[in-house]
Design an enzyme around this catalytic site. Structure first.
Site, mmCIF file in Angstrom:
data_model
loop_
_atom_site.group_PDB
_atom_site.id
_atom_site.type_symbol
_atom_site.label_atom_id
_atom_site.label_comp_id
_atom_site.label_asym_id
_atom_site.label_seq_id
_atom_site.Cartn_x
_atom_site.Cartn_y
_atom_site.Cartn_z
ATOM 1 N N HIS A 1 -42.933 12.934 -7.903
ATOM 2 C CA HIS A 1 -42.500 12.065 -6.675
ATOM 3 C C HIS A 1 -41.104 10.935 -7.082
ATOM 4 O O HIS A 1 -40.851 10.414 -7.957
ATOM 5 C CB HIS A 1 -43.296 10.983 -8.479
ATOM 6 C CG HIS A 1 -43.606 9.427 -7.976
ATOM 7 N ND1 HIS A 1 -42.414 8.639 -7.578
ATOM 8 C CD2 HIS A 1 -44.598 8.582 -7.644
ATOM 9 C CE1 HIS A 1 -43.403 7.223 -7.007
ATOM 10 N NE2 HIS A 1 -44.152 7.276 -7.751
ATOM 11 N N GLU B 1 -42.955 11.798 -1.565
ATOM 12 C CA GLU B 1 -43.310 12.488 -2.844
ATOM 13 C C GLU B 1 -43.717 13.993 -2.430
ATOM 14 O O GLU B 1 -45.591 13.338 -1.732
ATOM 15 C CB GLU B 1 -44.497 11.349 -3.922
ATOM 16 C CG GLU B 1 -43.683 10.668 -4.688
ATOM 17 C CD GLU B 1 -44.749 9.372 -4.162
ATOM 18 O OE1 GLU B 1 -45.389 9.861 -4.852
ATOM 19 O OE2 GLU B 1 -44.624 8.083 -4.376
HETATM 20 O O1 TA6 Z 1 -46.402 6.689 -5.445
HETATM 21 C C1 TA6 Z 1 -46.673 5.504 -5.968
HETATM 22 C C2 TA6 Z 1 -47.081 5.023 -6.077
HETATM 23 O O2 TA6 Z 1 -48.798 5.456 -6.634
HETATM 24 C C3 TA6 Z 1 -47.165 3.501 -6.450
HETATM 25 O O3 TA6 Z 1 -49.012 3.045 -5.848
HETATM 26 C C4 TA6 Z 1 -46.775 2.325 -8.194
HETATM 27 O O4 TA6 Z 1 -47.693 2.619 -8.456
HETATM 28 C C5 TA6 Z 1 -45.781 4.034 -7.589
HETATM 29 O O5 TA6 Z 1 -46.484 4.903 -7.326
HETATM 30 C C6 TA6 Z 1 -45.108 4.118 -9.015
HETATM 31 O O6 TA6 Z 1 -46.066 4.015 -9.970
HETATM 32 P P1 TA6 Z 1 -45.327 3.937 -11.332
HETATM 33 O O7 TA6 Z 1 -46.503 4.190 -12.247
HETATM 34 O O8 TA6 Z 1 -44.185 4.798 -11.639
HETATM 35 O O9 TA6 Z 1 -45.195 2.728 -12.055
#
Ligand code: TA6
Length: 303
Positions: free
Chosen positions: A171, A275
């Site tokens: 991510h 990601e």
């Molecule tokens: O990858 C995108 C996502 O799923 C967004 O919806 C947002 O929630 C982001 O990840 C961050 O997630 P986190 O759990 O690290 O705050």
């Protein structure tokens, strides 16, 4: 002898790989390869910094409000989302994006490779503290190679006697000049799930530009993506194998304010997540004895 001293003795390589006591008891590994260097928090096997020689701005974004605390995911760099992506399929009490990113990983190897890249391999066995959330036997390894490029390989082994469904992502938060000065190339004609304000399947037309909250899971694509940044006059190339999903995310104003840890006054403008994943339609069925690898390689090209 401290854990850090033990690690330095067992795995340290002068000028290439060293370990440091981070704040709040977390251990940090510093990798110095030919042409670049990276830093990895052992908790979560979390690469949080990568700098390339001759390139002014770091390539990964790290929130000025990032916390390095036991059990808390670091905001920025490359959180390892595993063994599910997003919310857990059935239990809202389980952590979003799985438990790997807040677990203590152990060092299994490191040094300089034949290309003078500094490398580090970390491992996580499951089935103990995580067994309530993940009643399977599996092993997870992340190998990082850092230098003028940054590579990560996330390897899952099913060491049990039952198949499991796996969702995963690297991510990565990339540092950009400004969210309205960048475009993402490589996903033209790909289908995606748009998850902003509901869930709708759409098809991408041409490059991606940003003018609002963007949270998209592109599916059935192994394409290389390129972030083109006219402000920093650089391109970031994202090559991947073993991944059929690409997630593109920027929270924009309202979600950034709700999250509250992206830096003020508008830290959210200075990052974009692209990601490499296996998520949604592309989750994997991993059978006993099977091994699956998700690999990425990042390259910076000056424009
Ligand atoms: O990858 C995108 C996502 O799923 C967004 O919806 C947002 O929630 C982001 O990840 C961050 O997630 P986190 O759990 O690290 O705050």
């Amino acid at each position: 002898m401290s854990q850090t001293a033990e690690l330095d003795r067992a795995f340290g390589v002068s000028g290439v790989l060293a370990f440091e006591d981070g704040v709040d008891g977390l251990t940090i590994a510093h990798l110095h390869g030919a042409g670049g260097r990276a830093s990895v928090c052992l908790q979560g096997a979390h690469v949080f910094d990568w700098q390339v020689s001759g390139v002014e701005m770091p390539v990964l974004w790290l929130s000025p409000q990032a916390q390095f605390k036991p059990g808390k995911s670091i905001r920025g760099g490359t959180p390892v989302c595993w063994p599910w992506f997003g919310p857990h399929a059935s239990n809202p009490n389980f952590p979003a994006h799985g438990f790997a990113r807040t677990s203590a990983w152990r060092v299994v190897g490191g040094g300089a490779d034949e290309d003078d890249q500094a490398w580090l391999t970390l491992a996580l066995e499951t089935g103990t503290a995580s067994s309530v959330m993940w009643p399977y036997s599996s092993e997870l390894e992340l190998t990082v190679r850092a230098g003028a490029t940054l590579s990560m390989s996330l390897v899952t082994r099913n060491t049990g006697d039952g198949a499991f469904t796996l969702g995963e992502a690297l991510h990565t938060y990339f540092r950009i000049s400004d969210i309205e000065s960048v475009s993402v190339h490589g996903l033209d004609s790909c289908d995606y799930w748009d998850t902003v304000g509901g869930v709708e399947r759409k098809t991408q037309h041409e490059e991606i530009r940003f003018n609002a909250e963007t949270d998209r899971v592109y599916i059935d694509t192994s394409a290389t993506c390129v972030i083109e940044d006219s402000g920093l006059r650089r391109r970031i190339r994202i090559d991947k194998t073993g991944s059929l999903s690409t997630v593109v995310w920027n929270p924009w104003t309202a979600k950034a304010e709700r999250m509250g840890d992206l830096g003020q006054p508008a830290g959210w403008r200075e990052f974009l997540c692209v990601e490499s994943a296996n998520a949604w339609d592309n989750r994997l069925i991993v059978r006993p004895g099977e091994v699956r690898a998700l690999n990425v390689k990042y390259t910076v090209e000056l424009m």
